[in-house]
Design a protein around this motif. Sequence first.
Motif, PDB file in Angstrom:
ATOM      1  N   UNK A  86       6.663  35.508  13.893  1.00 33.25           N
ATOM      2  CA  UNK A  86       7.787  34.615  14.157  1.00 33.25           C
ATOM      3  C   UNK A  86       8.795  35.493  14.843  1.00 33.25           C
ATOM      4  N   UNK A  87       9.291  35.292  15.766  1.00 31.12           N
ATOM      5  CA  UNK A  87      10.568  35.950  16.624  1.00 31.12           C
ATOM      6  C   UNK A  87      11.596  34.953  16.756  1.00 31.12           C
ATOM      7  N   UNK A  88      11.819  34.331  17.951  1.00 26.95           N
ATOM      8  CA  UNK A  88      12.701  33.325  18.362  1.00 26.95           C
ATOM      9  C   UNK A  88      12.309  32.099  17.845  1.00 26.95           C
ATOM     10  N   UNK A  89      11.056  31.878  17.810  1.00 24.60           N
ATOM     11  CA  UNK A  89      10.547  30.513  17.246  1.00 24.60           C
ATOM     12  C   UNK A  89      10.064  29.605  18.524  1.00 24.60           C
ATOM     13  N   UNK A  90      10.364  29.888  19.831  1.00 19.97           N
ATOM     14  CA  UNK A  90      10.114  29.245  20.886  1.00 19.97           C
ATOM     15  C   UNK A  90       8.755  28.764  21.238  1.00 19.97           C
ATOM     16  N   UNK A  91       7.773  29.708  21.053  1.00 18.90           N
ATOM     17  CA  UNK A  91       6.315  29.343  21.348  1.00 18.90           C
ATOM     18  C   UNK A  91       5.621  28.572  20.014  1.00 18.90           C
ATOM     19  N   UNK A 119      14.311  32.795  14.136  1.00 15.79           N
ATOM     20  CA  UNK A 119      13.274  31.723  14.647  1.00 15.79           C
ATOM     21  C   UNK A 119      13.017  30.466  13.811  1.00 15.79           C
ATOM     22  N   UNK A 120      13.134  30.760  12.699  1.00 11.02           N
ATOM     23  CA  UNK A 120      12.950  29.815  11.507  1.00 11.02           C
ATOM     24  C   UNK A 120      14.053  28.625  11.589  1.00 11.02           C
ATOM     25  N   UNK A 121      15.129  28.846  12.247  1.00 12.15           N
ATOM     26  CA  UNK A 121      16.160  27.793  12.325  1.00 12.15           C
ATOM     27  C   UNK A 121      15.552  26.647  13.402  1.00 12.15           C
ATOM     28  N   UNK A 122      14.606  26.918  14.415  1.00 11.89           N
ATOM     29  CA  UNK A 122      13.967  26.111  15.377  1.00 11.89           C
ATOM     30  C   UNK A 122      12.914  24.930  14.625  1.00 11.89           C
ATOM     31  N   UNK A 123      12.488  25.772  13.235  1.00 13.12           N
ATOM     32  CA  UNK A 123      11.280  25.256  12.554  1.00 13.12           C
ATOM     33  C   UNK A 123      11.815  24.533  11.302  1.00 13.12           C
ATOM     34  N   UNK A 124      12.907  24.195  11.066  1.00 14.67           N
ATOM     35  CA  UNK A 124      13.571  23.833   9.814  1.00 14.67           C
ATOM     36  C   UNK A 124      12.896  22.713   9.164  1.00 14.67           C
ATOM     37  N   UNK A 125      12.307  21.794  10.016  1.00 15.19           N
ATOM     38  CA  UNK A 125      11.950  20.431   9.530  1.00 15.19           C
ATOM     39  C   UNK A 125      10.538  20.908   8.887  1.00 15.19           C
ATOM     40  N   UNK A 126       9.903  22.046   9.190  1.00 14.11           N
ATOM     41  CA  UNK A 126       8.472  22.275   8.762  1.00 14.11           C
ATOM     42  C   UNK A 126       8.419  23.288   7.397  1.00 14.11           C
ATOM     43  N   UNK A 127       7.172  23.186   6.834  1.00 15.05           N
ATOM     44  CA  UNK A 127       7.023  24.356   5.790  1.00 15.05           C
ATOM     45  C   UNK A 127       6.607  25.475   6.540  1.00 15.05           C
ATOM     46  N   UNK A 128       7.421  26.503   6.404  1.00 15.09           N
ATOM     47  CA  UNK A 128       7.066  27.924   7.188  1.00 15.09           C
ATOM     48  C   UNK A 128       6.787  28.923   5.913  1.00 15.09           C
ATOM     49  N   UNK A 129       5.737  29.920   5.888  1.00 11.36           N
ATOM     50  CA  UNK A 129       5.503  30.675   5.133  1.00 11.36           C
ATOM     51  C   UNK A 129       5.203  32.047   6.171  1.00 11.36           C
ATOM     52  N   UNK A 130       6.152  33.206   5.675  1.00 13.95           N
ATOM     53  CA  UNK A 130       5.604  34.317   6.346  1.00 13.95           C
ATOM     54  C   UNK A 130       5.257  35.529   5.228  1.00 13.95           C
ATOM     55  N   UNK A 131       4.213  36.216   5.493  1.00 12.69           N
ATOM     56  CA  UNK A 131       3.725  37.292   4.692  1.00 12.69           C
ATOM     57  C   UNK A 131       4.792  38.446   4.431  1.00 12.69           C
ATOM     58  N   UNK A 132       5.257  38.918   5.825  1.00 14.92           N
ATOM     59  CA  UNK A 132       6.104  40.191   5.995  1.00 14.92           C
ATOM     60  C   UNK A 132       7.214  39.884   6.615  1.00 14.92           C
TER      61      UNK A 132
END
Length: 170
Positions: free
Chosen positions: A121-126, A155-168
Amino acid sequence: MDLKKTIREIEDFPKPGINFKDITTLLSNADAFRYSVDAIIKDLKEKDVDLIVGPEARGFLMGTPVAYGLGVGFIPIRKPGKLPGEIESYEYGLEYGTDTLEIHKDSIKKGQRVAIVDDLLATGGTVEAATKLIEKLGGEVVSIQFLIELEFLNGRDKLSKYDVNSLIKY
């Protein structure tokens, strides 16, 4: 497990000023790869997922073993011209220009619960574009999973309505 120790960082790639996070070193480390896949599966286990979607190309590497582990199907999201069947496409903006993602129109049925799995997850566009395609086909995005998140790019800002998990996280 400290997964950061298994990620090779390459300075000034692909251009000066970029510190590239190379996951091939994690993928070649059997313990780290298994740990990563198992951690994503564990997070998704209780989310009643019907399908895993992986964006081209490294989403394929992380998404297919997760789908296998959950016992669900895998759907690729590709760059233009790579899918042979009838497709749905979504064009999205980049810093300089646009890009497009495609998915088979018949790959997701209305109401199916979908998790997106990708490497970074970088900018979240893809991934935001991937959510639009899934929802256009009637799917419900129940989780988005990443191996790595570059927090400073927000990038998480673009996905704020979703459950997002990152390991690192970097």
